[in-house]
Design an enzyme around this catalytic site. Structure first.
Site, PDB file in Angstrom:
ATOM      1  N   MET A  33       0.854  -1.195   0.000  1.00  0.00           N
ATOM      2  CA  MET A  33       0.000   0.000   0.000  1.00  0.00           C
ATOM      3  C   MET A  33       0.893   1.249   0.000  1.00  0.00           C
ATOM      4  SD  MET A  33      -3.369  -1.009   2.158  1.00  0.00           S
ATOM      5  CE  MET A  33      -2.692  -0.832   3.784  1.00  0.00           C
ATOM      6  N   HIS A  40       9.595  -3.503   3.378  1.00  0.00           N
ATOM      7  CA  HIS A  40       9.232  -3.744   1.971  1.00  0.00           C
ATOM      8  C   HIS A  40      10.481  -4.046   1.139  1.00  0.00           C
ATOM      9  CE1 HIS A  40       5.795  -1.009   3.210  1.00  0.00           C
ATOM     10  NE2 HIS A  40       5.145  -2.035   2.708  1.00  0.00           N
ATOM     11  N   LYS A 152       5.411  -9.792   9.898  1.00  0.00           N
ATOM     12  CA  LYS A 152       4.808  -8.867  10.871  1.00  0.00           C
ATOM     13  C   LYS A 152       3.283  -8.981  10.822  1.00  0.00           C
ATOM     14  CE  LYS A 152       4.103  -4.460  10.423  1.00  0.00           C
ATOM     15  NZ  LYS A 152       2.768  -4.047  10.859  1.00  0.00           N
ATOM     16  N   ASP A 153       2.754  -9.084   9.602  1.00  0.00           N
ATOM     17  CA  ASP A 153       1.304  -9.261   9.434  1.00  0.00           C
ATOM     18  C   ASP A 153       1.023 -10.764   9.389  1.00  0.00           C
ATOM     19  OD1 ASP A 153       0.418  -6.410   8.977  1.00  0.00           O
ATOM     20  OD2 ASP A 153       1.975  -6.592   7.470  1.00  0.00           O
TER      21      ASP A 153
HETATM   22  O1  PAF Z   1       0.103  -5.762   3.840  1.00  0.00           O
HETATM   23  C1  PAF Z   1      -0.338  -4.884   3.075  1.00  0.00           C
HETATM   24  O2  PAF Z   1       0.322  -3.879   2.769  1.00  0.00           O
HETATM   25  C2  PAF Z   1      -1.734  -5.049   2.502  1.00  0.00           C
HETATM   26  O3  PAF Z   1      -2.585  -5.667   3.412  1.00  0.00           O
HETATM   27  C3  PAF Z   1      -1.748  -5.772   1.142  1.00  0.00           C
HETATM   28  C4  PAF Z   1      -1.250  -7.200   1.275  1.00  0.00           C
HETATM   29  C5  PAF Z   1      -0.894  -5.014   0.141  1.00  0.00           C
HETATM   30  C6  PAF Z   1      -3.185  -5.825   0.600  1.00  0.00           C
HETATM   31  O4  PAF Z   1      -3.716  -4.556   0.415  1.00  0.00           O
END
Ligand code: PAF
Length: 256
Positions: A33, A40, A152-153
């Site tokens: 996002m 990232h 993390k997620d």
């Molecule tokens: O982790 C994220 O940044 C978002 O949940 C994703 C996987 C890009 C989906 O919008």
């Protein structure tokens, strides 16, 4: 002359034509996002190392924001993101509009009806429907060989892995360990919204999650340190938690 990288694609029809000519190449995909940080970068680096081509996406997905203020305040430093992707030499960046992604008006959804209701799902109704739906759409557009997600997620990662299996999707979901600041705070695009005082306090979240205390005692200590706790729970061999500092919601998890 070398073309600037990545090639930025806003129109999905353009992407579909490009994708047709990429047959036979392995494609690594990093959906984001935006508001890119070293977490990232770690995903992109893994993708670059493991594939012929790397595709990134930036799409701030309204369907996964249950809190309108969080969506409104979500950082969108596009030029800076582009610089990072350029430095990494990402091949393609999908940067579609809401109307392109949700031409159906978000009437079609992917729902997981069990694990998505626990942990973050209890506090963010509809959040994982939004995540799974957009990820499915992006997977169908990119048709990657591998897609990269951060630990993390953790709940998101498990749900996406489960979705890929449940729908017989021919791609590998690769999980990448959490990247942390020197003081232990997990990198997150939301960290930049913390006040100075809250930023100084934030590492206590990770310290307590990894302290070996019981989940009940971790919650008590977090509250004593000024965190508003959504949950701290054990799931398998992990302790996961979500807290607020001011208006900023932080999540993290550690292996035990
Ligand atoms: O982790 C994220 O940044 C978002 O949940 C994703 C996987 C890009 C989906 O919008």
């Amino acid at each position: 002359m070398q073309l600037p990288m990545p090639q930025v694609i806003t129109q999905l029809n353009d992407w579909k034509s490009i994708r047709q000519n990429l047959t036979g190449k392995s494609i690594g995909f990093v959906p984001t996002m935006g508001a890119l940080h070293e977490g990232h970068v770690a995903l992109f680096e893994r993708s670059i190392a493991g594939n012929d081509l790397t595709v990134g996406s930036i799409f701030v997905n309204p369907a996964q924001f249950n809190n309108p203020d969080d969506l409104k305040n979500y950082p969108q430093p596009f030029e800076k993101d582009l610089e990072i992707m350029n430095r990494l030499k990402i091949d393609y960046l999908l940067f579609p509009s809401y109307d392109q992604i949700y031409a159906d008006g978000y009437v079609y959804k992917i729902t997981e009806s069990e694990f998505s209701q626990e942990l973050c799902g209890k506090y963010r109704p509809g959040h994982f429907d939004g995540v799974l739906t957009v990820v499915m759409k992006l997977f169908n557009l990119v048709r990657p060989s591998r897609a990269y997600f951060g630990e993390k997620d953790y709940q998101q990662l498990k749900l996406i892995k489960g979705m890929a299996e449940a729908f017989f999707m021919e791609l590998e979901i690769v999980s990448v360990p959490t990247i942390r600041e020197n003081d232990g705070l997990a990198l997150s695009s939301r960290n930049q919204r913390l006040s100075g005082e809250d930023r100084a306090k934030a590492p206590v979240f990770y310290q307590l999650l990894s302290s070996g205390l019981s989940t009940e005692n971790i919650k008590t200590e977090l509250a004593r340190n000024g965190f508003q706790v959504d949950y701290v729970e054990q799931y398998g061999n992990r302790i996961l938690g979500a807290v607020f500092l001011g208006k900023v919601r932080l999540i993290d998890n550690v292996e035990i």
